[in-house]
Design a protein around this motif. Structure first.
Motif, short mmCIF file in Angstrom:
data_model
loop_
_atom_site.label_atom_id
_atom_site.label_comp_id
_atom_site.label_asym_id
_atom_site.label_seq_id
_atom_site.Cartn_x
_atom_site.Cartn_y
_atom_site.Cartn_z
N LYS A 103 0.83 -1.21 0.00
CA LYS A 103 0.00 0.00 0.00
C LYS A 103 0.86 1.26 0.00
CE LYS A 103 -3.91 -0.08 2.05
NZ LYS A 103 -5.03 -0.14 3.04
N ASP A 104 1.88 1.30 0.84
CA ASP A 104 2.75 2.47 0.91
C ASP A 104 3.54 2.65 -0.39
OD1 ASP A 104 1.91 3.09 3.45
OD2 ASP A 104 3.61 2.16 4.46
N LEU A 106 2.58 1.76 -3.49
CA LEU A 106 1.67 2.30 -4.50
C LEU A 106 1.43 3.79 -4.28
CD1 LEU A 106 -0.94 -0.57 -4.68
CD2 LEU A 106 0.27 0.35 -6.66
N LYS A 107 1.22 4.15 -3.04
CA LYS A 107 0.97 5.56 -2.71
C LYS A 107 2.19 6.42 -3.02
CE LYS A 107 -0.57 8.54 1.10
NZ LYS A 107 -1.02 8.55 2.53
N ALA A 108 3.37 5.92 -2.66
CA ALA A 108 4.60 6.69 -2.88
C ALA A 108 4.89 6.87 -4.36
CB ALA A 108 5.77 6.00 -2.18
N SER A 110 2.73 6.91 -6.71
CA SER A 110 1.72 7.80 -7.28
C SER A 110 2.10 9.27 -7.19
CB SER A 110 0.37 7.58 -6.59
OG SER A 110 0.34 8.15 -5.29
N ARG A 111 3.02 9.59 -6.26
CA ARG A 111 3.43 10.98 -6.07
C ARG A 111 4.52 11.42 -7.04
NH1 ARG A 111 3.80 10.16 0.46
NH2 ARG A 111 1.59 10.52 0.95
N GLN A 117 -0.38 4.55 -12.89
CA GLN A 117 -0.13 3.17 -12.52
C GLN A 117 -1.29 2.28 -12.95
OE1 GLN A 117 2.08 2.75 -8.50
NE2 GLN A 117 0.74 4.51 -8.17
N LEU A 137 -6.07 -1.47 -2.28
CA LEU A 137 -4.92 -1.18 -3.14
C LEU A 137 -5.33 -0.62 -4.50
CD1 LEU A 137 -2.68 -4.31 -2.44
CD2 LEU A 137 -2.57 -2.05 -1.37
N LYS A 139 -6.82 2.34 -5.14
CA LYS A 139 -6.95 3.80 -5.19
C LYS A 139 -6.06 4.44 -6.25
CE LYS A 139 -6.61 7.93 -2.28
NZ LYS A 139 -6.31 8.45 -0.91
N HIS A 140 -4.86 3.93 -6.41
CA HIS A 140 -3.91 4.58 -7.32
C HIS A 140 -3.74 3.81 -8.63
CE1 HIS A 140 -2.89 7.29 -4.08
NE2 HIS A 140 -2.64 6.28 -3.29
#
Length: 246
Positions: A103-104, A106-108, A110-111, A117, A137, A139-140
């Protein structure tokens, strides 16, 4: 999903099973139900996934269970598999697991500037969506750009299909210079090499770090638990400096 479409110039494609999630128990149960529905017989042996698409697994599973494949077997099986998996989606989070750091990571990623993605997976699309949604998972992820198991192409071809979808959406050509595949198997590495993408290999599946390096991965990480390492790998492989389109 609201992506900054005008500025997209990096495509990151994620393998699903054993890269982001592990839901093998539910997957096997869904296969068993689909097999029974299509053949009228109980499933004795399920062909191993080994990074292969559902379409290939279906044909081998039929063969190893003594079923001679007919023209309608694949579409019927994939349709039954989608229904069986959807019926079991509430079990995914209970009986499966999210891979460490997924999760982290994918979020990272995305920035990163200009990134979109999606997924490149042997799993059929509906099941891939269920797998990622079960663990939050999705969201991005832009699922419409991905490559999936029901498309009956080798994974390298699916990669190029995904690149074509991204180009059609954003107007940017996607090549080895700005496409990264993140996966856990030597088959993923081979797909990246043949299809035209840089490769970040994660030694969280059945392929060892040494096997992934030998196959030709650009970067090998033990897992996704260090999001900064994942971002650094993607950024480094999609930097315009010293990167050539392949």
């Amino acid at each position: 999903m609201n992506f900054r479409e005008a500025a997209i110039n990096r495509l990151v494609l994620w393998n699903v099973d054993l890269t982001l999630v592990d839901v093998a128990i539910v997957t096997r149960d869904a296969y068993a139900e689909a097999f029974r529905h299509v053949t009228g017989r109980p499933l004795v042996k399920l062909a191993p996934a080994m990074g292969r698409p559902d379409s290939e697994i279906v044909f081998e599973t039929l063969a190893v269970n003594g079923i001679v494949a007919q023209d309608d077997h694949l579409p019927r099986f994939l349709s039954a598999l989608a229904v069986a998996f959807a019926d079991r989606r509430k079990r995914l989070a209970k009986e499966g697991r999210m891979m460490p750091g997924a999760k982290d990571a994918l979020k990272a990623v995305s920035r990163l500037d200009g990134v979109v993605q999606s997924v490149l997976t042997g799993t059929i699309k509906g099941n891939a969506v269920h797998k990622l949604k079960a663990f939050g998972l999705d969201k991005h992820i832009d699922f419409d750009l991905g490559g999936y198991g029901e498309e009956v192409y080798p994974k390298a071809t699916l990669l190029q299909v995904a690149q074509g979808r991204a180009k059609q959406r954003f107007g940017t050509p996607f090549t080895i210079a700005n496409t990264v595949l993140i996966g856990d198997s030597t088959r993923d590495v081979q797909a990246a090499r043949i299809g035209g993408a840089a490769m970040v290999a994660i030694a969280s599946g059945r392929s060892t770090a040494a096997e992934l390096r030998e196959a030709g991965a650009d970067v090998v990480l033990p897992d996704l638990s260090n999001a900064s390492e994942v971002v650094a790998a993607v950024a480094g492989l999609t930097s315009p400096v010293d990167r050539k389109a392949g």
